[in-house]
Design an enzyme around this catalytic site. Structure first.
Site, short mmCIF file in Angstrom:
data_model
loop_
_atom_site.label_atom_id
_atom_site.label_comp_id
_atom_site.label_asym_id
_atom_site.label_seq_id
_atom_site.Cartn_x
_atom_site.Cartn_y
_atom_site.Cartn_z
N ARG A 81 9.10 6.44 -4.28
CA ARG A 81 9.47 5.31 -3.43
C ARG A 81 10.99 5.26 -3.26
O ARG A 81 11.73 5.59 -4.19
CB ARG A 81 8.99 4.02 -4.13
CG ARG A 81 9.23 2.72 -3.38
CD ARG A 81 8.30 2.59 -2.23
NE ARG A 81 8.21 1.21 -1.74
CZ ARG A 81 7.99 0.91 -0.46
NH1 ARG A 81 7.88 1.85 0.44
NH2 ARG A 81 7.87 -0.35 -0.09
N THR A 356 2.44 3.95 8.14
CA THR A 356 2.50 4.75 6.94
C THR A 356 1.53 5.88 7.22
O THR A 356 0.85 5.85 8.24
CB THR A 356 2.05 3.85 5.76
OG1 THR A 356 2.95 2.75 5.72
CG2 THR A 356 2.01 4.54 4.44
N ASN A 376 8.05 2.96 6.55
CA ASN A 376 7.78 1.54 6.72
C ASN A 376 7.27 1.26 8.13
O ASN A 376 6.08 1.38 8.39
CB ASN A 376 8.96 0.64 6.38
CG ASN A 376 8.50 -0.80 6.15
OD1 ASN A 376 7.34 -1.03 5.84
ND2 ASN A 376 9.38 -1.76 6.33
N ASP A 398 10.86 -4.27 2.88
CA ASP A 398 9.79 -4.53 1.92
C ASP A 398 10.26 -5.32 0.71
O ASP A 398 9.44 -5.75 -0.10
CB ASP A 398 9.13 -3.21 1.49
CG ASP A 398 8.00 -2.81 2.43
OD1 ASP A 398 7.71 -3.58 3.36
OD2 ASP A 398 7.43 -1.72 2.26
N SER A 428 2.46 -1.76 -0.66
CA SER A 428 1.00 -1.97 -0.70
C SER A 428 0.26 -0.64 -0.74
O SER A 428 -0.97 -0.62 -0.74
CB SER A 428 0.55 -2.73 0.55
OG SER A 428 1.13 -4.00 0.58
N GLY A 448 -1.32 1.17 6.79
CA GLY A 448 -1.75 -0.13 7.29
C GLY A 448 -1.02 -1.31 6.72
O GLY A 448 -1.53 -2.43 6.75
N GLY A 449 0.17 -1.10 6.14
CA GLY A 449 0.92 -2.24 5.62
C GLY A 449 0.08 -3.05 4.65
O GLY A 449 -0.58 -2.50 3.78
#
Length: 545
Positions: A81, A356, A376, A398, A428, A448-449
């Site tokens: 990340r 994503t 993002n 985020d 997520s 899909g956030g």
């Protein structure tokens, strides 16, 4: 049945499988498997290929998470990340009155966290790879230099974003074409090819040091961004223990924080485990109500308790305690919807973007990789690094820009996810592997956030509870609810009118929405074949051999 090819006529394969967002990248992955590469080798090659052919989410300028399960059942996860730059601060997106400045965390150079993808792939390869690094990067060089053909959807997405590219990138022409793109056009990206040659020849240093790093820093200076030489040098991905749980005899292996996905998925599965979902049926009134009520409680917890574990003590054990989850579901009633306003994050004693992307890979020996990676928003910040030809992420959105103020996906956060230098923002993303009786059963994940968690959850239930095969399970219509806003979003025609009326009668607010997620998954059948599910909502492709 063609035994010698390891395939039977229902699209099930014996030797290996790749399911990802774009046909050319799937081909790269399967070629690596056929050359004797393992699932991690193929994952590295697919990640880099997607950065060329699927620029809205495939990336070297972003980050992600990998869940790995070896052929003998050993598990590991890699957190690559992005991180807040050294110059980041808690109130960096607020004006003098303390209000969030619109779009600053989305479409400026200050929106970018320090990228993790190249370091992540390098570390994954160092630990598990078999083939030479250069051989895994070369396909991306070839795709960038020789070009690849655009699908109809890819051309349309690029045309749709062209005005923003132009506005945010004065003096750069990346991904733009006079008169617009059309299906079948060849897209060539020479600067990106050169960047990949640096990565091919110098490994991690080809990105975090040397010419590419200089280009990133020059781009930051030109746009008043924050990422420095020091930030790039200091970036390292982290190996973390997977979090695991059980659901009706299946073992769930998933991503720990700073992903909120794994904990939320395990909470959701535990919340519904004791109910007879099989009897209720797929997308029926009782099933939807039960799932929505579980989601409401889990997303409320997410808002308070989840963040980067290197900066904030995430109460993982407390959140996953069966007694805690049972108590959270204690206020659920079949009589009426629980209003979200009456639900607060639990207490103990003492819009992420649709852009994503996820890919699932298994090899001949049974090693499995589940990776979700992102910039993002679609095409990230829409800002390119001049000379290097790749897009920067807008992952800083985020973080919680201000406690209680929702981000682009309507997700609310607090102190646990405040902005700090060197900290990883909450995600997520939920790459997951499922085992049955000690053997590999499923590899699954999606973009899909905020809907990622619920899409993975529903896909697993579709197979285990509703007896769908892998392709049906990813194609089935989905619904989503996340505490705030207090609404159930349902894909068009996903639920029949009578059921919707029943739900509304119990006080549920319903809204229609377009596609939810793009799940790419692999099932290992009881006969030992790999069966893929490629989401029809995108250009997603499954290839096996």
């Amino acid at each position: 049945m063609h035994g010698q090819l390891g395939i039977n006529n229902s699209g099930q394969y014996r030797n290996g499988m790749v399911v990802c967002a774009y046909p050319d990248a799937a081909q790269v992955g399967i070629d690596i498997l056929k050359k004797g590469g393992n699932a991690v080798d193929a994952a590295v090659a697919v990640q880099f290929a997607l950065a060329v052919v699927y620029p809205e989410a495939g990336n070297i300028g972003g980050g992600g998470f990998m869940v790995f399960r070896s052929k003998d059942g050993k598990t590991n996860t890699l957190d690559f990340r992005e991180k807040g730059p050294g110059g980041a601060s808690a109130n960096m997106y607020l004006d003098s009155a303390g209000n969030v400045i619109p779009d600053m965390s989305l479409y400026t150079h200050k929106a970018s966290g320090v990228p993790g993808s190249v370091d992540g792939m390098f570390e994954a390869h160092k630990k598990y790879g078999k083939l030479k690094w250069a051989d895994l990067v070369q396909p991306a060089v070839n795709l960038a230099r020789n070009g690849f053909k655009l699908t109809k959807r890819a051309a349309s997405d690029l045309n749709h974003t062209a005005a923003q590219f132009t506005k945010l990138n004065p003096g750069k022409t990346y991904l733009l074409k006079d008169g617009g793109w059309k299906e079948g056009d060849l897209m060539v990206q020479e600067d990106l090819a050169k960047t990949f040659e640096q990565i091919r020849d110098k490994g991690r240093d080809g990105f975090y040091d040397g010419v590419v790093a200089d280009e990133v820093v020059a781009e930051m200076k030109a746009g008043d961004g924050l990422i420095t030489k020091e930030d790039l040098k200091n970036y390292h991905s982290v190996w973390r223990n997977a979090i695991t749980g059980n659901y009706k005899g299946y073992k769930i292996i998933t991503m720990p924080p700073p992903s909120s996905g794994g904990i939320a998925l395990l909470q959701l599965l535990q919340s519904v485990e004791k109910y007879p979902l099989k009897r209720f049926g797929y997308n029926q009134d009782s099933t939807i109500r039960l799932i929505v009520e579980a989601e409401r409680r889990v997303y409320a917890d997410r808002s308070k308790y989840l963040g980067d574990p290197d900066f904030f003590k995430v109460p993982v054990d407390s959140l996953l305690k069966p007694a805690y989850i049972a108590a959270r579901m204690g206020s659920f009633s079949w009589d009426a919807a629980t209003p979200s306003t009456s639900i607060q994050p639990g207490t103990f004693v003492g819009y992420e973007s649709d852009q994503t992307t996820h890919y699932s890979i298994v090899d001949r020996e049974g090693n499995a990789v589940s990776i979700t990676t992102t910039l993002n928003d679609s095409y990230g910040s829409k800002i390119f690094v001049k000379g290097a030809g790749f897009l920067l992420n807008n992952e800083m959105d985020d973080f919680s820009s201000k406690p209680g103020v929702p981000n682009m996906y309507g997700l609310v956060g607090g102190k646990a996810n405040s902005i700090q230098p060197g900290k990883r923002m909450l995600s997520s993303m939920t790459p997951t592997i499922v085992e049955k009786d000690g053997k590999l059963f499923m590899v699954v994940g999606t973009p899909g956030g905020s809907t990622i968690i619920t899409s993975v959850f529903q896909t697993i239930l579709n197979v285990i509870e509703f007896n769908q095969n892998m392709q049906q399970a990813v194609a089935s219509k989905r619904f989503h609810s996340q505490w705030l806003p207090d609404v159930i979003s349902i894909e068009k025609d996903g639920v029949d009118t009578a059921t919707i009326m029943k739900l509304q009668g119990k006080g549920y607010k319903i809204s229609d929405r377009n596609a939810i997620g793009r799940v790419d998954a692999i099932l290992k059948t009881q006969w030992g074949y790999y069966e893929g599910g490629a989401d029809p909502r995108g250009d997603d492709t499954k290839l096996g051999y």
